[in-house]
Motif scaffolding. Structure first.
Motif, mmCIF file in Angstrom:
data_model
loop_
_atom_site.group_PDB
_atom_site.id
_atom_site.type_symbol
_atom_site.label_atom_id
_atom_site.label_comp_id
_atom_site.label_asym_id
_atom_site.label_seq_id
_atom_site.Cartn_x
_atom_site.Cartn_y
_atom_site.Cartn_z
ATOM 1 N N ASP A 292 0.762 -1.196 0.167
ATOM 2 C CA ASP A 292 -0.001 -0.063 0.085
ATOM 3 C C ASP A 292 0.931 1.091 -0.010
ATOM 4 O OD1 ASP A 292 -1.700 2.191 0.686
ATOM 5 O OD2 ASP A 292 -3.043 0.870 1.980
ATOM 6 N N MET A 293 1.092 1.686 -1.102
ATOM 7 C CA MET A 293 2.065 2.888 -1.295
ATOM 8 C C MET A 293 1.353 4.244 -0.522
ATOM 9 S SD MET A 293 4.533 1.696 -3.047
ATOM 10 C CE MET A 293 4.017 0.181 -2.082
ATOM 11 N N ARG A 294 0.195 4.302 -0.177
ATOM 12 C CA ARG A 294 -0.363 5.389 0.243
ATOM 13 C C ARG A 294 -0.350 5.350 1.796
ATOM 14 N NH1 ARG A 294 -6.486 7.113 -0.894
ATOM 15 N NH2 ARG A 294 -5.512 7.411 -2.951
ATOM 16 N N LEU A 295 -0.172 4.010 2.322
ATOM 17 C CA LEU A 295 0.191 3.929 3.698
ATOM 18 C C LEU A 295 1.662 4.250 4.012
ATOM 19 C CD1 LEU A 295 -0.504 2.861 6.586
ATOM 20 C CD2 LEU A 295 0.018 0.574 5.825
ATOM 21 N N ALA A 296 2.442 3.771 2.789
ATOM 22 C CA ALA A 296 3.848 3.903 3.025
ATOM 23 C C ALA A 296 4.212 5.508 3.313
ATOM 24 C CB ALA A 296 4.686 3.306 1.962
ATOM 25 N N ALA A 297 3.496 6.253 2.315
ATOM 26 C CA ALA A 297 3.665 7.794 2.176
ATOM 27 C C ALA A 297 3.279 8.346 3.362
ATOM 28 C CB ALA A 297 3.074 8.140 0.987
ATOM 29 N N ASP A 298 2.045 7.923 3.962
ATOM 30 C CA ASP A 298 1.469 8.829 5.070
ATOM 31 C C ASP A 298 2.094 8.543 6.331
ATOM 32 O OD1 ASP A 298 -0.405 9.610 3.458
ATOM 33 O OD2 ASP A 298 -2.049 8.441 3.989
ATOM 34 N N VAL A 299 2.737 7.134 6.773
ATOM 35 C CA VAL A 299 3.134 7.019 7.962
ATOM 36 C C VAL A 299 4.641 6.902 8.291
ATOM 37 C CG1 VAL A 299 1.121 5.438 8.404
ATOM 38 C CG2 VAL A 299 3.127 4.483 7.788
ATOM 39 N N SER A 300 5.312 6.861 7.105
ATOM 40 C CA SER A 300 6.814 6.431 6.996
ATOM 41 C C SER A 300 7.712 7.706 7.248
ATOM 42 C CB SER A 300 7.315 5.580 5.825
ATOM 43 O OG SER A 300 6.613 4.735 5.566
ATOM 44 N N ASP A 301 8.788 7.483 8.195
ATOM 45 C CA ASP A 301 9.763 8.479 8.076
ATOM 46 C C ASP A 301 10.886 8.097 7.103
ATOM 47 O OD1 ASP A 301 9.251 9.976 10.491
ATOM 48 O OD2 ASP A 301 9.184 7.915 11.356
ATOM 49 N N SER B 262 7.812 11.355 -5.109
ATOM 50 C CA SER B 262 7.543 12.458 -6.016
ATOM 51 C C SER B 262 8.554 12.477 -6.809
ATOM 52 C CB SER B 262 7.408 13.591 -5.207
ATOM 53 O OG SER B 262 8.595 14.063 -4.452
ATOM 54 N N ASN B 263 9.817 12.027 -6.605
ATOM 55 C CA ASN B 263 10.991 12.268 -7.473
ATOM 56 C C ASN B 263 11.874 11.110 -7.415
ATOM 57 O OD1 ASN B 263 12.777 13.621 -9.138
ATOM 58 N ND2 ASN B 263 13.826 14.156 -7.462
ATOM 59 N N PRO B 264 11.493 9.876 -7.960
ATOM 60 C CA PRO B 264 12.278 8.513 -8.010
ATOM 61 C C PRO B 264 13.673 8.972 -8.771
ATOM 62 C CG PRO B 264 10.272 8.245 -9.298
ATOM 63 C CD PRO B 264 10.163 9.577 -8.441
ATOM 64 N N LYS B 265 14.640 8.497 -8.545
ATOM 65 C CA LYS B 265 15.785 8.675 -9.246
ATOM 66 C C LYS B 265 16.255 7.391 -10.063
ATOM 67 C CE LYS B 265 17.901 11.466 -5.744
ATOM 68 N NZ LYS B 265 17.098 11.611 -4.865
ATOM 69 N N THR B 266 15.574 6.011 -9.736
ATOM 70 C CA THR B 266 15.894 5.069 -10.626
ATOM 71 C C THR B 266 14.843 4.665 -11.445
ATOM 72 O OG1 THR B 266 15.230 3.401 -9.058
ATOM 73 C CG2 THR B 266 17.303 4.093 -9.027
ATOM 74 N N ASP B 267 15.189 4.052 -12.892
ATOM 75 C CA ASP B 267 14.022 3.680 -13.582
ATOM 76 C C ASP B 267 13.549 2.540 -13.016
ATOM 77 O OD1 ASP B 267 14.728 5.299 -15.638
ATOM 78 O OD2 ASP B 267 16.063 3.698 -16.608
ATOM 79 N N ARG B 268 13.912 1.773 -12.092
ATOM 80 C CA ARG B 268 13.433 0.504 -11.367
ATOM 81 C C ARG B 268 12.262 0.914 -10.652
ATOM 82 N NH1 ARG B 268 18.784 -2.655 -9.806
ATOM 83 N NH2 ARG B 268 19.009 -3.904 -11.732
ATOM 84 N N LEU B 269 12.503 1.930 -9.706
ATOM 85 C CA LEU B 269 11.521 2.438 -8.926
ATOM 86 C C LEU B 269 10.399 3.147 -9.604
ATOM 87 C CD1 LEU B 269 10.151 3.033 -6.113
ATOM 88 C CD2 LEU B 269 11.665 5.198 -5.785
ATOM 89 N N SER C 87 4.918 3.266 -10.958
ATOM 90 C CA SER C 87 3.883 3.375 -12.190
ATOM 91 C C SER C 87 2.869 2.000 -12.189
ATOM 92 C CB SER C 87 4.590 3.294 -13.559
ATOM 93 O OG SER C 87 3.782 3.290 -14.843
ATOM 94 N N ALA C 88 3.346 0.720 -12.001
ATOM 95 C CA ALA C 88 2.807 -0.640 -12.119
ATOM 96 C C ALA C 88 1.826 -0.384 -10.921
ATOM 97 C CB ALA C 88 3.685 -1.617 -12.088
ATOM 98 N N THR C 89 2.341 -0.052 -9.755
ATOM 99 C CA THR C 89 1.498 -0.025 -8.589
ATOM 100 C C THR C 89 0.286 1.019 -8.587
ATOM 101 O OG1 THR C 89 3.408 -0.537 -7.277
ATOM 102 C CG2 THR C 89 1.418 0.362 -5.980
ATOM 103 N N VAL C 90 0.506 2.297 -9.195
ATOM 104 C CA VAL C 90 -0.601 3.252 -9.234
ATOM 105 C C VAL C 90 -1.645 2.676 -10.424
ATOM 106 C CG1 VAL C 90 -1.151 5.403 -10.081
ATOM 107 C CG2 VAL C 90 0.878 4.983 -8.447
#
Length: 257
Positions: free
Chosen positions: A211-220, A241-248, A253-256
């Motif tokens: 859950d990327m939203r959960l990770a974004a909301d709660v993580s340090d 917001s600004n991934p540096k690698t093509d892998r991420l 993109s696939a997750t969204v």
């Protein structure tokens, strides 16, 4: 342990199953009061890393430190395992795990499930544990379900009971292994709210999540694992917001989508 000593620190961890190398030299730090989320595709090593941190899995190389104390190992390579049983039990009881499947005892009431480990493992006073268990069940929103059995609860309620059970051990940190992936979206939000509340309280947590939203909301701090290595990591605002690698970028993109 000082205030600056991480609760969990993993250095250059390697883990293989036979010829399959799952973790290829991973470093993770979870400072006190911080939430670290592990993201990545299935098979990237996220859950294995969590289980190695809790000593449920033996790693072949690298160090695991709990509150600055290194795990004592016996043997090397494939035969390596914790060498001090008392230390292993102490670490495990201070790192409460919440699994994808709730793992509640079907023949026990919810209250009995939450009380079992503190009474039998920690040998705490039963009356004291019962008061604590009722407090944590109320905290996760199911204080009225103490006397029912797991089969009488929804999946979301069962997972909240599992979180109360973990909290009742009074651990130094909570480890979550895909805590919402077995739930439908409506029930998932019940559990997400509990995890967010724990983060606001300043609980130390490592969360494996899809859950990327959960990770974004709660993580340090968010760690993106790819094929057993850390491909990218950083604060959630930067990472998402600004991934540096093509892998991420490809993963997000696939997750969204």
């Amino acid at each position: 342990m000082t205030d600056a000593t991480p609760v969990i620190e993993i250095r250059d961890l390697h883990k293989s199953y036979g010829a399959l190398e799952v973790l290829k030299g991973v470093d993770i730090t979870a400072p006190a009061g911080h939430v670290v989320s592990l993201i990545g595709s299935s098979g990237s090593g996220k859950s294995t890393l969590l289980r190695c941190a809790n000593l449920l899995e033996d790693s072949q190389q690298g160090e695991v430190l709990f509150c600055g104390e290194p795990v004592i190992w016996k043997g090397n390579g494939p035969g390596r395992h914790p060498g001090d049983h008392a230390q292993m039990i102490r670490i495990r009881t201070n790192l409460s795990m919440v699994f994808q499947q709730f793992n509640l005892w079907a023949h026990m009431t919810i209250l009995q499930n939450v009380m079992e480990a503190p009474v039998t493992v920690l040998k705490r006073d039963r009356a004291e544990v019962e008061a604590s268990a009722r407090k944590y069940l109320a905290k996760v929103g199911i204080g009225d379900k103490c006397d029912v059995y797991p089969a009488q609860l929804s999946g979301g309620q069962q997972q909240r009971a599992a979180i109360a059970r973990a909290l009742c051990m009074e651990p130094k940190a909570l480890l979550f292994d895909e805590p919402t992936s077995a739930l439908d979206p409506e029930l998932e939000q019940e559990v997400v709210k509990v995890i967010k509340d724990l983060a606001i309280e300043g609980r130390t947590m490592i969360i494996v999540t899809h859950d990327m939203r959960l990770a974004a909301d709660v993580s340090d701090h968010v760690v993106f694992l790819h094929e057993g290595k850390i491909a990218e990591q950083g604060p959630p605002d930067t990472l998402f917001s600004n991934p540096k690698t093509d892998r991420l970028r490809g993963f997000l993109s696939a997750t969204v989508s």
